[in-house]
Motif scaffolding. Structure first.
Motif, PDB file in Angstrom:
ATOM      1  N   GLU A 173      43.698  36.854  36.493  1.00 46.07           N
ATOM      2  CA  GLU A 173      44.020  37.216  37.877  1.00 46.07           C
ATOM      3  C   GLU A 173      44.994  38.396  37.915  1.00 46.07           C
ATOM      4  N   GLU A 174      45.991  38.382  37.036  1.00 50.55           N
ATOM      5  CA  GLU A 174      46.950  39.484  36.971  1.00 50.55           C
ATOM      6  C   GLU A 174      46.238  40.791  36.607  1.00 50.55           C
ATOM      7  N   LEU A 175      45.357  40.733  35.618  1.00 46.37           N
ATOM      8  CA  LEU A 175      44.629  41.928  35.189  1.00 46.37           C
ATOM      9  C   LEU A 175      43.690  42.432  36.290  1.00 46.37           C
ATOM     10  N   ASN A 176      43.063  41.523  37.016  1.00 47.11           N
ATOM     11  CA  ASN A 176      42.187  41.941  38.118  1.00 47.11           C
ATOM     12  C   ASN A 176      42.974  42.637  39.221  1.00 47.11           C
ATOM     13  N   ARG A 177      44.197  42.144  39.498  1.00 48.27           N
ATOM     14  CA  ARG A 177      45.047  42.828  40.486  1.00 48.27           C
ATOM     15  C   ARG A 177      45.402  44.228  39.990  1.00 48.27           C
ATOM     16  N   GLU A 178      45.726  44.350  38.716  1.00 43.28           N
ATOM     17  CA  GLU A 178      46.081  45.655  38.136  1.00 43.28           C
ATOM     18  C   GLU A 178      44.884  46.601  38.191  1.00 43.28           C
ATOM     19  N   ILE A 179      43.695  46.079  37.898  1.00 45.69           N
ATOM     20  CA  ILE A 179      42.482  46.905  37.969  1.00 45.69           C
ATOM     21  C   ILE A 179      42.275  47.399  39.398  1.00 45.69           C
ATOM     22  N   GLY A 180      42.495  46.544  40.383  1.00 40.85           N
ATOM     23  CA  GLY A 180      42.364  46.936  41.786  1.00 40.85           C
ATOM     24  C   GLY A 180      43.310  48.075  42.136  1.00 40.85           C
ATOM     25  N   LYS A 181      44.560  47.982  41.667  1.00 42.79           N
ATOM     26  CA  LYS A 181      45.533  49.048  41.918  1.00 42.79           C
ATOM     27  C   LYS A 181      45.084  50.347  41.270  1.00 42.79           C
TER      28      LYS A 181
END
Length: 145
Positions: A104-112
């Motif tokens: 979930e953390e990595l997916n948020r970072e990818i979104g940014k």
């Protein structure tokens, strides 16, 4: 208020990465019995507690019933009676939970990062249009996108 049987069972659930349904199925309990006891503020019958202890051999029965001692048995009797599958299931459940959080953390970072890429592409496009206008003369109209 002291910790109840259900409170301790919930602590074990969290430790083992389980939910009520998984405990119910593995123990052979009636569906919804744990949540029903939680809502009533009561315990389970001795028979149902025995089913849980038989299914989850790593739980310290004394701790589950009274709150005394450690949650997990660490003695030789447990090691001899516990199947490696139970320990592996608990370990993998905890690892899976940790990996889901990291994902979930990595997916948020990818979104940014994707948002930053879009902004950079817009900037580059505007700069390229401006360079083309300058190179071809001042009589061309520039549209901002």
């Amino acid at each position: 208020m002291s910790e109840t049987f259900i409170d301790r069972l919930d602590r074990y659930k969290e430790y083992a990465g389980l939910n009520d349904n998984q405990i119910t199925i593995k123990s052979g309990l009636t569906v919804g019995i744990i949540n029903s006891a939680r809502k009533r503020g009561s315990s389970l019958s001795g028979e149902n507690i025995e089913k849980i202890l038989r299914a989850f051999k790593d739980i310290n029965a004394r701790w589950l019933l009274t709150g005394e001692g450690e949650m997990i048995q660490n003695d030789g009797a447990f090691a001899a009676s516990n199947s490696n599958n139970d320990s592996l299931t608990i370990y993998l459940g905890k690892e899976n939970k940790e990996l889901k959080v990291k994902n979930e953390e990595l997916n948020r970072e990818i979104g940014k990062l994707e948002g930053q890429i879009i902004e950079l592409k817009k900037r580059v496009l505007v700069e390229d249009v401006a360079k083309c206008v300058i190179a071809s003369g001042s009589d061309l109209a520039v549209e901002n996108t």
